[in-house]
Write a protein that holds these residues in place. Structure first.
Motif, PDB file in Angstrom:
ATOM      1  N   ALA A  23       0.835  -1.207   0.000  1.00 55.80           N
ATOM      2  CA  ALA A  23       0.000   0.000   0.000  1.00 55.80           C
ATOM      3  C   ALA A  23       0.863   1.248   0.000  1.00 55.80           C
ATOM      4  CB  ALA A  23      -0.910  -0.008   1.225  1.00 55.80           C
ATOM      5  N   ARG A  24       0.438   2.225  -0.807  1.00 55.31           N
ATOM      6  CA  ARG A  24       1.173   3.483  -0.902  1.00 55.31           C
ATOM      7  C   ARG A  24       0.430   4.626  -0.203  1.00 55.31           C
ATOM      8  NH1 ARG A  24       5.103   3.750  -4.726  1.00 55.31           N
ATOM      9  NH2 ARG A  24       4.571   5.862  -5.373  1.00 55.31           N
ATOM     10  N   THR A  25      -0.870   4.728  -0.466  1.00 56.34           N
ATOM     11  CA  THR A  25      -1.644   5.843   0.096  1.00 56.34           C
ATOM     12  C   THR A  25      -3.024   5.396   0.554  1.00 56.34           C
ATOM     13  OG1 THR A  25      -2.585   6.461  -2.046  1.00 56.34           O
ATOM     14  CG2 THR A  25      -0.510   7.537  -1.411  1.00 56.34           C
ATOM     15  N   LEU A  26      -3.592   6.174   1.448  1.00 52.67           N
ATOM     16  CA  LEU A  26      -4.973   6.030   1.893  1.00 52.67           C
ATOM     17  C   LEU A  26      -5.475   7.425   2.232  1.00 52.67           C
ATOM     18  CD1 LEU A  26      -7.548   4.680   3.048  1.00 52.67           C
ATOM     19  CD2 LEU A  26      -6.283   4.321   5.176  1.00 52.67           C
ATOM     20  N   THR A  27      -6.597   7.804   1.641  1.00 51.68           N
ATOM     21  CA  THR A  27      -7.248   9.069   1.969  1.00 51.68           C
ATOM     22  C   THR A  27      -8.669   8.746   2.380  1.00 51.68           C
ATOM     23  OG1 THR A  27      -5.902  10.307   0.392  1.00 51.68           O
ATOM     24  CG2 THR A  27      -7.955  11.332   1.087  1.00 51.68           C
ATOM     25  N   LEU A  37      -8.086  12.443   6.389  1.00 49.47           N
ATOM     26  CA  LEU A  37      -6.795  11.829   6.689  1.00 49.47           C
ATOM     27  C   LEU A  37      -6.123  11.487   5.372  1.00 49.47           C
ATOM     28  CD1 LEU A  37      -8.438  11.256   9.355  1.00 49.47           C
ATOM     29  CD2 LEU A  37      -7.045   9.215   9.573  1.00 49.47           C
ATOM     30  N   ASP A  38      -4.907  11.970   5.181  1.00 49.30           N
ATOM     31  CA  ASP A  38      -4.083  11.601   4.043  1.00 49.30           C
ATOM     32  C   ASP A  38      -2.916  10.792   4.593  1.00 49.30           C
ATOM     33  OD1 ASP A  38      -5.613  12.985   2.138  1.00 49.30           O
ATOM     34  OD2 ASP A  38      -4.586  14.854   2.590  1.00 49.30           O
ATOM     35  N   VAL A  39      -2.933   9.483   4.331  1.00 47.74           N
ATOM     36  CA  VAL A  39      -1.918   8.587   4.884  1.00 47.74           C
ATOM     37  C   VAL A  39      -0.948   8.192   3.774  1.00 47.74           C
ATOM     38  CG1 VAL A  39      -1.524   6.451   6.153  1.00 47.74           C
ATOM     39  CG2 VAL A  39      -3.679   7.694   6.473  1.00 47.74           C
ATOM     40  N   ASN A  40       0.346   8.409   4.012  1.00 46.22           N
ATOM     41  CA  ASN A  40       1.404   7.991   3.094  1.00 46.22           C
ATOM     42  C   ASN A  40       2.233   6.921   3.788  1.00 46.22           C
ATOM     43  OD1 ASN A  40       1.322   9.779   0.635  1.00 46.22           O
ATOM     44  ND2 ASN A  40       1.269  11.306   2.266  1.00 46.22           N
ATOM     45  N   PHE A  41       2.357   5.774   3.115  1.00 48.57           N
ATOM     46  CA  PHE A  41       3.098   4.654   3.680  1.00 48.57           C
ATOM     47  C   PHE A  41       4.537   4.653   3.161  1.00 48.57           C
ATOM     48  CE2 PHE A  41      -1.395   3.432   3.696  1.00 48.57           C
ATOM     49  CZ  PHE A  41      -1.561   3.159   5.049  1.00 48.57           C
ATOM     50  N   PRO A  42       5.443   3.938   3.840  1.00 50.23           N
ATOM     51  CA  PRO A  42       6.851   3.920   3.423  1.00 50.23           C
ATOM     52  C   PRO A  42       7.062   3.555   1.958  1.00 50.23           C
ATOM     53  CG  PRO A  42       6.651   2.966   5.602  1.00 50.23           C
ATOM     54  CD  PRO A  42       5.243   3.210   5.101  1.00 50.23           C
ATOM     55  N   SER A  43       6.206   2.707   1.384  1.00 53.29           N
ATOM     56  CA  SER A  43       6.357   2.337  -0.024  1.00 53.29           C
ATOM     57  C   SER A  43       6.110   3.515  -0.959  1.00 53.29           C
ATOM     58  CB  SER A  43       5.415   1.181  -0.384  1.00 53.29           C
ATOM     59  OG  SER A  43       4.080   1.530  -0.092  1.00 53.29           O
ATOM     60  N   ASN A  44       5.537   4.600  -0.414  1.00 48.42           N
ATOM     61  CA  ASN A  44       5.319   5.824  -1.188  1.00 48.42           C
ATOM     62  C   ASN A  44       6.429   6.840  -0.919  1.00 48.42           C
ATOM     63  OD1 ASN A  44       3.799   7.373  -3.027  1.00 48.42           O
ATOM     64  ND2 ASN A  44       2.781   8.465  -1.380  1.00 48.42           N
ATOM     65  N   GLY A  45       7.473   6.412  -0.199  1.00 48.03           N
ATOM     66  CA  GLY A  45       8.584   7.295   0.101  1.00 48.03           C
ATOM     67  C   GLY A  45       8.341   8.216   1.285  1.00 48.03           C
ATOM     68  N   ALA A  46       7.278   7.942   2.032  1.00 54.64           N
ATOM     69  CA  ALA A  46       6.951   8.760   3.207  1.00 54.64           C
ATOM     70  C   ALA A  46       6.370   7.848   4.270  1.00 54.64           C
ATOM     71  CB  ALA A  46       5.963   9.860   2.845  1.00 54.64           C
ATOM     72  N   ASN A  47       6.174   8.377   5.441  1.00 56.75           N
ATOM     73  CA  ASN A  47       5.582   7.613   6.539  1.00 56.75           C
ATOM     74  C   ASN A  47       4.884   8.605   7.464  1.00 56.75           C
ATOM     75  OD1 ASN A  47       4.882   5.651   8.404  1.00 56.75           O
ATOM     76  ND2 ASN A  47       6.863   5.697   9.420  1.00 56.75           N
ATOM     77  N   ASN A  48       3.745   9.122   6.979  1.00 61.41           N
ATOM     78  CA  ASN A  48       3.067  10.122   7.788  1.00 61.41           C
ATOM     79  C   ASN A  48       1.558  10.103   7.573  1.00 61.41           C
ATOM     80  OD1 ASN A  48       3.275  11.343   5.146  1.00 61.41           O
ATOM     81  ND2 ASN A  48       2.641  13.254   6.112  1.00 61.41           N
ATOM     82  N   ILE A  49       0.859  10.665   8.560  1.00 64.37           N
ATOM     83  CA  ILE A  49      -0.578  10.881   8.469  1.00 64.37           C
ATOM     84  C   ILE A  49      -0.792  12.388   8.556  1.00 64.37           C
ATOM     85  CG2 ILE A  49      -2.836  10.462   9.507  1.00 64.37           C
ATOM     86  CD1 ILE A  49      -1.635   7.962  10.837  1.00 64.37           C
ATOM     87  N   ALA A  50      -1.317  12.961   7.488  1.00 60.27           N
ATOM     88  CA  ALA A  50      -1.671  14.381   7.491  1.00 60.27           C
ATOM     89  C   ALA A  50      -3.174  14.492   7.699  1.00 60.27           C
ATOM     90  CB  ALA A  50      -1.260  15.042   6.182  1.00 60.27           C
TER      91      ALA A  50
END
Length: 197
Positions: free
Chosen positions: A72-76, A95-108
């Motif tokens: 998984a890369r993203t979840l909004t 919630l904009d979730v970026n997973f490590p496979s998307n080059g990030a690891n954060n929940i905005a």
């Protein structure tokens, strides 16, 4: 199929006084039939757009259960306002979730008001709340007319100050690498309606 299930739950074919309801997607609340908006259309193939069976109020809760797809890369996911259709220029909380496979690891976490994006928080690591391949549960709980609390699993994530009228929230939008399993809407701790896939 999802639409058909939700139509049934939300009361598409309601009968009142032995006559068929003239309003499609009617929702029966305290004996009356209210016209709900038509089923919303998603913006793209990865989006699931759901119509809430009633306007939100204090102590109501929307609970989404799902699984992340492999790598998984993203979840909004967001609570969207609107009358006859979703108003993407006015999102109560997202919630904009970026997973490590998307080059990030954060929940905005952000609010969109009249097209303006206001960032509430972007310092939470996604991997602290989501585990790839495991089920997740996201809860939006309306504290009162001014605040919504967000939980992921048993963990409190954030409290968001509402910039919109809570009664204007009618849609739930989910986008990204995710499979939604169920949506429950709890009214004052009583399950009003749900669907399961």
């Amino acid at each position: 199929m999802l639409k058909a299930c939700w139509d049934c739950i939300a009361g598409y074919d309601l009968f009142r006084d032995r006559t068929h309801s003239e309003s499609p997607y009617g929702t029966q609340l305290t004996g009356d039939i209210h016209r709900a908006p038509p089923w919303p259309r998603p913006r793209n193939e990865k989006e699931t757009m759901l119509l809430l069976p009633k306007s939100l109020d204090s102590e109501d809760e929307v609970v989404v259960t799902g699984n992340l797809e492999g790598d998984a890369r993203t979840l909004t996911i967001g609570l969207v306002t609107g009358m006859s259709e979703p108003d993407y220029q006015n999102v109560a909380c997202q919630l904009d979730v970026n997973f490590p496979s998307n080059g990030a690891n954060n929940i905005a976490i952000k609010v969109i008001q009249n097209g303006n994006h206001e960032l509430v928080n972007d310092g939470k690591p996604a991997t602290d709340y989501f585990i790839e391949g495991e089920e997740f549960i996201i809860r939006f709980r309306v504290r009162n007319e001014n605040y919504i609390s967000i939980y992921v699993g048993p963990s409190f994530l954030e409290q968001v100050e509402l910039k919109h009228n809570v009664n204007d929230i009618r849609f739930l939008a989910v986008n990204g690498d995710v499979k939604i399993k169920s949506l429950n809407m709890n009214l004052h701790k009583m399950v009003f309606s749900s669907f399961h896939l």
